[in-house]
Scaffold this motif. Structure first.
Motif, short mmCIF file in Angstrom:
data_model
loop_
_atom_site.label_atom_id
_atom_site.label_comp_id
_atom_site.label_asym_id
_atom_site.label_seq_id
_atom_site.Cartn_x
_atom_site.Cartn_y
_atom_site.Cartn_z
N GLY A 191 0.85 -1.15 -0.04
CA GLY A 191 0.19 -0.14 -0.11
C GLY A 191 0.76 1.23 0.04
N ALA A 192 2.22 1.26 -0.44
CA ALA A 192 2.94 2.32 -0.36
C ALA A 192 4.01 2.25 -1.40
N HIS A 193 4.64 3.43 -1.52
CA HIS A 193 5.97 3.43 -2.39
C HIS A 193 7.18 3.40 -1.59
N HIS A 194 8.06 2.56 -2.09
CA HIS A 194 9.65 2.72 -1.23
C HIS A 194 10.54 2.80 -2.31
N TRP A 195 11.56 3.65 -1.85
CA TRP A 195 12.74 3.59 -2.72
C TRP A 195 13.92 3.97 -2.05
N LEU A 196 15.10 3.93 -2.68
CA LEU A 196 16.26 4.35 -2.37
C LEU A 196 16.55 5.53 -2.74
N GLY A 197 16.66 6.55 -1.83
CA GLY A 197 17.22 7.95 -2.10
C GLY A 197 18.61 8.31 -2.21
N ASP A 198 18.84 9.19 -2.94
CA ASP A 198 20.34 9.67 -3.47
C ASP A 198 21.22 9.96 -2.11
N ASN A 199 20.28 9.86 -0.86
CA ASN A 199 21.13 10.20 0.20
C ASN A 199 21.61 8.99 1.07
N MET A 200 21.34 7.64 0.23
CA MET A 200 21.48 6.51 0.73
C MET A 200 20.42 5.97 1.75
N THR A 201 19.27 6.42 1.80
CA THR A 201 18.08 6.40 2.84
C THR A 201 17.06 5.59 2.05
N ILE A 202 16.50 4.50 2.89
CA ILE A 202 15.22 3.98 2.27
C ILE A 202 14.14 4.59 2.90
N MET A 203 13.30 5.03 1.87
CA MET A 203 12.24 6.04 1.91
C MET A 203 10.88 5.38 1.53
N ARG A 204 9.71 5.82 2.25
CA ARG A 204 8.47 5.40 1.94
C ARG A 204 7.42 6.71 2.08
N PHE A 205 6.42 6.50 1.18
CA PHE A 205 5.31 7.32 0.87
C PHE A 205 4.10 6.60 0.63
N ASP A 206 2.92 6.96 1.72
CA ASP A 206 1.69 6.31 1.23
C ASP A 206 0.58 7.08 0.81
N GLY A 207 0.87 8.28 0.39
CA GLY A 207 -0.08 9.30 -0.01
C GLY A 207 -0.33 10.48 1.09
N THR A 208 0.29 10.43 2.36
CA THR A 208 0.06 11.28 3.23
C THR A 208 1.49 12.00 3.27
N ARG A 209 1.71 13.02 4.13
CA ARG A 209 2.67 13.52 4.49
C ARG A 209 3.91 12.83 5.33
N GLY A 210 3.26 11.62 6.03
CA GLY A 210 4.29 10.97 6.72
C GLY A 210 5.11 10.06 6.15
N MET A 211 6.53 9.92 6.58
CA MET A 211 7.68 9.32 5.66
C MET A 211 8.38 8.42 6.81
N THR A 212 8.74 7.27 6.28
CA THR A 212 9.71 6.62 7.14
C THR A 212 11.02 6.55 6.57
N ARG A 213 12.04 6.54 7.28
CA ARG A 213 13.39 6.66 6.74
C ARG A 213 14.38 5.60 7.47
N LYS A 214 15.04 4.91 6.73
CA LYS A 214 16.15 4.05 7.34
C LYS A 214 17.30 4.07 6.51
N GLN A 215 18.32 4.55 7.35
CA GLN A 215 19.65 4.65 6.80
C GLN A 215 20.38 3.42 6.48
N ILE A 216 20.95 3.11 5.44
CA ILE A 216 21.49 2.19 4.99
C ILE A 216 23.15 2.41 5.58
N ALA A 217 23.66 1.32 6.34
CA ALA A 217 24.80 1.29 6.91
C ALA A 217 25.82 1.40 6.05
N ALA A 218 27.19 2.04 6.25
CA ALA A 218 28.32 2.27 5.42
C ALA A 218 28.94 0.69 5.23
#
Length: 218
Positions: A191-218
């Motif tokens: 029910g949402a979109h997930h992507w790898l951001g250009d800041n090496m963070t996993i992002m999520r968007f479900d149609g609202t302003r709420g986002m979850t972020r998970k930093q990828i370890a170096a």
């Protein structure tokens, strides 16, 4: 030998997996592959071929596009893809209800264009919005619900909503954030979109302003 595909679509009837490389398209029926390329200009590695299914008049079409080639269509029965007259080139494509939506249409990094209602062959120049509230370029477009589309730029997300108006879509800037590193770096799941951001963070968007972020370890 078939090269590694850059885009893949499974038809809704369960048959014909379509694979696309930088230079050719193939239909796989479970036993053999057939070349269905049609007219296609060879593309660079960063001009990924993008495909999406679109239903019109009981026919399931596959629409294909990239930054070097204007839109083509295939109905699953023809010998190859056929050109769609007056359709734009684009970086990405998605299907929203009765419309196809193209991101970075016609080489314009800020333009979103869509076809006429239930008509894959008609692309009015007025069916276009330029998203210029933020400086980032459009990277990807994805259907979010049957009535809405998310447009992902390098620095933000816009939400396009179908409306009962002469202009089919209304677009609104909903978030400033790191966009996908490429069109292929974004997926739809749960029910949402997930992507790898250009800041090496996993992002999520479900149609609202709420986002979850998970930093990828170096």
């Amino acid at each position: 030998m078939i090269r590694l595909p850059t885009s893949l679509v499974v038809r809704l009837d369960g048959n014909n997996v379509v694979l696309h490389t930088l230079t050719a398209a193939y239909s796989w029926d479970g036993a053999s592959a057939s070349d269905i390329t049609g007219t296609w200009t060879a593309s660079t590695a960063d001009q990924l071929g993008r495909m999406v299914t679109y239903v019109r008049g009981g026919t399931i079409w596959i629409a294909r596009i990239n930054e070097a080639n204007a839109m083509d269509k295939w109905d699953g029965a023809a010998a190859s893809f056929a050109n769609v007259a007056a359709a734009p080139t684009g970086r990405d494509i998605t299907s929203v209800g009765p419309y196809l939506v193209v991101g970075a249409a016609g080489g314009d990094n800020y333009a979103v264009q869509w076809n006429s209602l239930n008509d894959i062959d008609t692309w009015p120049a007025t069916n276009l919005a330029r998203l210029v509230d933020t400086p980032g370029k459009i990277v990807a477009v994805r259907a979010l619900t049957p009535l809405s589309v998310a447009v992902y730029k390098e620095d933000s997300v816009y939400l396009g909503t179908l409306q009962a108006s002469k202009t089919a879509f209304q677009f609104q800037l909903v978030a400033y954030l790191a966009g996908p590193v490429s069109t292929a770096a974004l997926v739809s799941a749960l029910g949402a979109h997930h992507w790898l951001g250009d800041n090496m963070t996993i992002m999520r968007f479900d149609g609202t302003r709420g986002m979850t972020r998970k930093q990828i370890a170096a």
